[in-house]
Design an enzyme around this catalytic site. Sequence first.
Site, mmCIF file in Angstrom:
data_model
loop_
_atom_site.group_PDB
_atom_site.id
_atom_site.type_symbol
_atom_site.label_atom_id
_atom_site.label_comp_id
_atom_site.label_asym_id
_atom_site.label_seq_id
_atom_site.Cartn_x
_atom_site.Cartn_y
_atom_site.Cartn_z
ATOM 1 N N TYR A 286 9.036 76.947 53.421
ATOM 2 C CA TYR A 286 9.445 76.638 54.798
ATOM 3 C C TYR A 286 10.366 75.422 54.822
ATOM 4 O O TYR A 286 11.421 75.433 55.475
ATOM 5 C CB TYR A 286 8.202 76.395 55.657
ATOM 6 C CG TYR A 286 8.485 76.230 57.139
ATOM 7 C CD1 TYR A 286 8.785 77.336 57.929
ATOM 8 C CD2 TYR A 286 8.441 74.978 57.741
ATOM 9 C CE1 TYR A 286 9.029 77.193 59.283
ATOM 10 C CE2 TYR A 286 8.677 74.828 59.103
ATOM 11 C CZ TYR A 286 8.979 75.944 59.869
ATOM 12 O OH TYR A 286 9.230 75.803 61.206
ATOM 13 N N SER B 158 13.498 71.853 61.531
ATOM 14 C CA SER B 158 12.147 71.288 61.539
ATOM 15 C C SER B 158 12.175 69.950 60.829
ATOM 16 O O SER B 158 13.019 69.720 59.950
ATOM 17 C CB SER B 158 11.170 72.226 60.813
ATOM 18 O OG SER B 158 9.903 71.597 60.595
#
Length: 269
Positions: free
Chosen positions: A169, A156
């Site tokens: 995350y 990501s």
Amino acid sequence: MATSKGNESWSKVLLDKVVVITGAGGGIGSAISHTCALQGAKVVVSDVNKAAADKVVADIIATRNQEPDRIMSIKLDTADEKTIEEAVAKVVEKWGTIHVLVNAAANFTVGSIEDVSAAQWSQVFNVNVRGFALMAKHIVPLLKQQRSGSIIQIASISGVVAPLNFVPYSTAKGAVIQMTRNLALDLGSYNIRCNSISPGCIETPPVRKLAASLNMTLERFAQTQAQKQCMKRIGTPQEVANMIVFLASDLCPFITGANLLVDGGYTAI
């Protein structure tokens, strides 16, 4: 449901490759499954939610004219090594080997350092890091045996830049990017390529949930995100899936250890 827009001119670049996709019942995973099937692969749609995986398989058979014996769904919890071993054994029993691993399973835990519990830290790392490593552990021996293969890991842009209150995350996705580099180094002599893809803001269920948590419609959230990137819009799962297919194919035999950004230019600004 994924569409084939943008890749109709491709010519079965994954013909007869056995592709295992984790987290394949979700938005990006579903698009990857559809596109790999469209490109001639034998597709393993795996997900912790078996009903979601079954639905993806049914959609592919109905809309892609896919032969049922060239696609299978498997219930797979990437946090459970035993289920990984069992899933790999099922695939090998059916098709003899595996050519491509796409690690797309994800846990979307965000928050500030004070707010995230120990259990949440364990969960996000079990799925987003440990699960990726265990999938590779049990598939790499097959790739080494045939001295070829491709491992593609969904990271990501949150592992590249630091969004506000995204600590767990972002930390996990940063680990995925580094793991991919290490795998590329360790496996390169076996002609096994390892790359990661870092999507930006993509229209997926977690993004819809994030928008709702901010008391925003998806449309309004997309508008705010669009101003932060070159393309002035958010991305689609299909745009991520197209990059996956490229890295899974034999079109890029000299690309390994890379983290490829699919972010509309967000990290360029």
